[in-house]
Design a protein around this motif. Sequence first.
Motif, PDB file in Angstrom:
ATOM      1  N   LEU A 128      45.620  37.696  48.018  1.00 19.81           N
ATOM      2  CA  LEU A 128      45.371  38.015  46.617  1.00 19.81           C
ATOM      3  C   LEU A 128      43.916  38.398  46.414  1.00 19.81           C
ATOM      4  O   LEU A 128      43.011  37.768  46.977  1.00 19.81           O
ATOM      5  N   THR A 181      45.212  40.550  38.246  1.00 17.67           N
ATOM      6  CA  THR A 181      46.393  40.571  39.103  1.00 17.67           C
ATOM      7  C   THR A 181      47.517  39.801  38.434  1.00 17.67           C
ATOM      8  O   THR A 181      47.344  38.648  38.040  1.00 17.67           O
ATOM      9  N   ARG A 193      41.248  30.693  43.099  1.00 16.06           N
ATOM     10  CA  ARG A 193      41.028  32.000  42.473  1.00 16.06           C
ATOM     11  C   ARG A 193      40.984  31.868  40.951  1.00 16.06           C
ATOM     12  O   ARG A 193      40.174  32.511  40.282  1.00 16.06           O
ATOM     13  N   LEU A 211      43.685  36.016  37.947  1.00 14.35           N
ATOM     14  CA  LEU A 211      45.030  35.930  38.509  1.00 14.35           C
ATOM     15  C   LEU A 211      45.968  35.253  37.516  1.00 14.35           C
ATOM     16  O   LEU A 211      45.733  34.117  37.102  1.00 14.35           O
ATOM     17  N   ILE A 223      45.699  29.479  45.283  1.00 18.35           N
ATOM     18  CA  ILE A 223      45.944  30.058  43.961  1.00 18.35           C
ATOM     19  C   ILE A 223      44.967  29.486  42.941  1.00 18.35           C
ATOM     20  O   ILE A 223      44.328  30.214  42.173  1.00 18.35           O
ATOM     21  N   GLY A 235      42.339  33.045  34.824  1.00 16.37           N
ATOM     22  CA  GLY A 235      43.761  33.308  34.964  1.00 16.37           C
ATOM     23  C   GLY A 235      44.588  32.068  34.680  1.00 16.37           C
ATOM     24  O   GLY A 235      44.117  31.102  34.070  1.00 16.37           O
ATOM     25  N   LEU A 293      49.943  34.270  37.390  1.00 15.62           N
ATOM     26  CA  LEU A 293      50.990  34.147  38.408  1.00 15.62           C
ATOM     27  C   LEU A 293      52.111  33.238  37.920  1.00 15.62           C
ATOM     28  O   LEU A 293      51.858  32.230  37.255  1.00 15.62           O
ATOM     29  N   ALA A 347      50.948  38.356  39.501  1.00 18.69           N
ATOM     30  CA  ALA A 347      51.543  38.104  40.810  1.00 18.69           C
ATOM     31  C   ALA A 347      52.749  37.181  40.725  1.00 18.69           C
ATOM     32  O   ALA A 347      52.872  36.367  39.807  1.00 18.69           O
TER      33      ALA A 347
END
Length: 352
Positions: free
Chosen positions: A140, A80, A216, A145, A213, A222, A147, A82
């Motif tokens: 999410l 993702t 994840r 992730l 956040i 991420g 971001l 984001a």
Amino acid sequence: MTPLAEIIAGRIRATGPITLADYMEICLLHPQYGYYATRDPFGVRGDFTTAPEIHQMFGELCGLALAQAWMDQGRPAPFTLAEPGPGRGTLMADMLRAIRKAPGMTEAAEVALIEASPHLRQVQRDRLGAINHLDGVEDLPGKPLFLVANEFFDALPIRQYQRGPDGWCERMVGLSDDGLRLGLGPVVDLPRDGRPGDVVEECPAAPAIVEAIARRIAVHGGAAILVDYGGWNGYGDTFQALRDHRPEDPLAHPGEADLTAHVDFAPLAAAAIRAGAVASRPIHQGDWLMSLGAGQRAERLAAAGDGGAMTALRRLTHPDEMGHLFKAMAIWPKGAPPVPGFDALRLHADHA
């Protein structure tokens, strides 16, 4: 009074003074008269200009930093990509262009924008095409992730407390003969040091958002980059309004001015660590961008005919412009290399 001021005044008459957090939320997000529900506030025709709107190099460097983090973590796919509070979609558009330099990253990216304003959602669709909109970070997906949050946390509602002779009192929005005014509520139990007259600010929503956040990222991998103006301890009255690129009384025109406050990065870093991730120390935006090659990028753009590149570089990086007022902080999983330009936080360090 503005229409929203009348609504707020009616609520205060009915139930008593409201917190600054309640006032900010109403002013920014009221479905009919709220600031973000009724206008495009960005750029020279709006009320303020954010870094992505100043020049493309900001978003490009953010995208390249995420691309390096993605490669360092083994090129996970799918993942993702984001952005919360994405404005017009300018930053995401620039990041998407930049990550094409990392083979396979664009194909692996699933773009998700976290946006509360229906008006801005449409602006973002017009800019980026068919994209996935989410209501909050809790939506999410459970996958890697990557971001970037730029000037997102400064618009979250804050609460303010002022030290009086008998202790801390919350600053509340009430009424006077002239309209809305700030006053003090009863003494509250606030575990903070301070002297009479001191003001401290807290943002109740921000640590929970960062924790979601970071959790994840800790579990799935991420990275996150948070860029905003602020500091480390939350002391001082930083509540402000901006209208037509000029500061004004935050109570003067509810719903017609942008309301923000400086971000306290200390509880954000603590939330990320609590979630099991690594947090960086916050560093000056200018130092971070220059470490990523902003100077060289601006010179190349200027040589190619971009007459505004060097002016934009100064605005983004110089200590007298955005370079020191704005800070950047990163989050990444334990065991992974740091996000480019950042070092892991040492909690005993001085972050004044």
